[in-house]
Design a protein around this motif. Structure first.
Motif, PDB file in Angstrom:
ATOM      1  N   THR A 172       0.851  -1.193   0.000  1.00 31.38           N
ATOM      2  CA  THR A 172       0.000   0.000   0.000  1.00 31.38           C
ATOM      3  C   THR A 172       0.885   1.240   0.000  1.00 31.38           C
ATOM      4  O   THR A 172       2.009   1.206   0.519  1.00 31.38           O
TER       5      THR A 172
ATOM      6  N   ARG B 187       0.503   3.794   1.817  1.00 29.19           N
ATOM      7  CA  ARG B 187       0.700   4.140   3.231  1.00 29.19           C
ATOM      8  C   ARG B 187       1.935   3.472   3.803  1.00 29.19           C
ATOM      9  O   ARG B 187       2.738   4.090   4.498  1.00 29.19           O
ATOM     10  N   HIS B 188       2.087   2.189   3.530  1.00 25.69           N
ATOM     11  CA  HIS B 188       3.249   1.467   4.041  1.00 25.69           C
ATOM     12  C   HIS B 188       4.524   1.914   3.344  1.00 25.69           C
ATOM     13  O   HIS B 188       5.577   2.011   3.970  1.00 25.69           O
TER      14      HIS B 188
ATOM     15  N   CYS C 117       3.448   6.146   6.617  1.00 33.21           N
ATOM     16  CA  CYS C 117       2.585   7.211   7.129  1.00 33.21           C
ATOM     17  C   CYS C 117       1.197   6.660   7.445  1.00 33.21           C
ATOM     18  O   CYS C 117       0.877   5.521   7.118  1.00 33.21           O
ATOM     19  N   ASP C 118       0.387   7.500   8.074  1.00 32.47           N
ATOM     20  CA  ASP C 118      -0.978   7.105   8.413  1.00 32.47           C
ATOM     21  C   ASP C 118      -1.953   7.343   7.268  1.00 32.47           C
ATOM     22  O   ASP C 118      -2.874   6.564   7.062  1.00 32.47           O
ATOM     23  N   THR C 119      -1.763   8.441   6.528  1.00 32.55           N
ATOM     24  CA  THR C 119      -2.693   8.790   5.460  1.00 32.55           C
ATOM     25  C   THR C 119      -1.934   9.191   4.207  1.00 32.55           C
ATOM     26  O   THR C 119      -1.235  10.209   4.200  1.00 32.55           O
ATOM     27  N   ALA C 120      -2.049   8.373   3.163  1.00 32.00           N
ATOM     28  CA  ALA C 120      -1.434   8.678   1.876  1.00 32.00           C
ATOM     29  C   ALA C 120      -2.523   9.199   0.943  1.00 32.00           C
ATOM     30  O   ALA C 120      -3.561   8.567   0.771  1.00 32.00           O
ATOM     31  N   ARG C 121      -2.273  10.381   0.373  1.00 31.35           N
ATOM     32  CA  ARG C 121      -3.254  11.004  -0.523  1.00 31.35           C
ATOM     33  C   ARG C 121      -2.814  10.801  -1.959  1.00 31.35           C
ATOM     34  O   ARG C 121      -1.673  11.077  -2.324  1.00 31.35           O
TER      35      ARG C 121
ATOM     36  N   TRP D 262       1.590   9.510  -4.796  1.00 25.94           N
ATOM     37  CA  TRP D 262       1.067   9.406  -3.437  1.00 25.94           C
ATOM     38  C   TRP D 262       1.931  10.262  -2.521  1.00 25.94           C
ATOM     39  O   TRP D 262       3.168  10.213  -2.588  1.00 25.94           O
TER      40      TRP D 262
ATOM     41  N   ASP E 277       2.309  11.969   1.648  1.00 26.63           N
ATOM     42  CA  ASP E 277       1.939  11.844   3.053  1.00 26.63           C
ATOM     43  C   ASP E 277       1.148  13.086   3.449  1.00 26.63           C
ATOM     44  O   ASP E 277       1.656  14.201   3.388  1.00 26.63           O
ATOM     45  N   GLU E 278      -0.090  12.895   3.850  1.00 26.77           N
ATOM     46  CA  GLU E 278      -0.959  14.009   4.262  1.00 26.77           C
ATOM     47  C   GLU E 278      -0.390  14.794   5.441  1.00 26.77           C
ATOM     48  O   GLU E 278      -0.657  15.979   5.583  1.00 26.77           O
TER      49      GLU E 278
END
Length: 131
Positions: free
Chosen positions: A34, A36-37, A41-45, A56, A58-59
């Motif tokens: 993913t 995110r991985h 990070c917690d939230t990938a936009r 992608w 990192d938010e």
């Protein structure tokens, strides 16, 4: 000395990670991978660059004081004339499916992106002919 060669099967998939320092690397993209991985990070936009290429980010990169990713900026400008100043590491993958799962890049796609990264990194370094 023998030349360095890379081989990848037709079904192998990859993601390209570009760090603000200019370091980039290919990540094997597995069915469980993913963004995110990949970005830790917690939230990938997602940012759609084309119908088959997604960036992608990192938010929360600004909150963590990440530096602008100038290394990726030149590449992104090829797809978006006025890109935002994305911070921290960025990941390039294929387009997500209907469930939001990002597709990996084929070996030729990943190598083409690396070539573009290198080309954009050298813009301005080579002398231009005088007119």
């Amino acid at each position: 000395m023998s030349p360095i060669t890379t081989t990848a099967s037709d079904d192998q998939r990859f993601a390209l990670i570009i760090q603000p320092t200019g370091v980039f690397r290919l990540l094997a993209w597995l069915p469980v991978s993913t963004p995110r991985h990949a970005l830790c990070c917690d939230t990938a936009r997602p940012v759609d660059l084309t119908t088959t290429l997604t960036l992608w980010v990192d938010e929360d990169a600004a909150a963590y004081g990440e530096k602008p990713n100038k290394a990726a900026h030149g590449l992104i400008r090829l797809y978006r004339p006025t890109p935002l100043p994305y911070l921290g590491d960025v990941v390039l993958t294929g387009t997500p499916d209907d469930d939001g799962n990002a597709a990996g890049l084929s070996h030729p796609q990943a190598l083409a992106l690396i070539d573009l990264c290198l080309d954009m990194a050298t813009v301005g370094l080579m002398p231009r002919p005088r007119s």
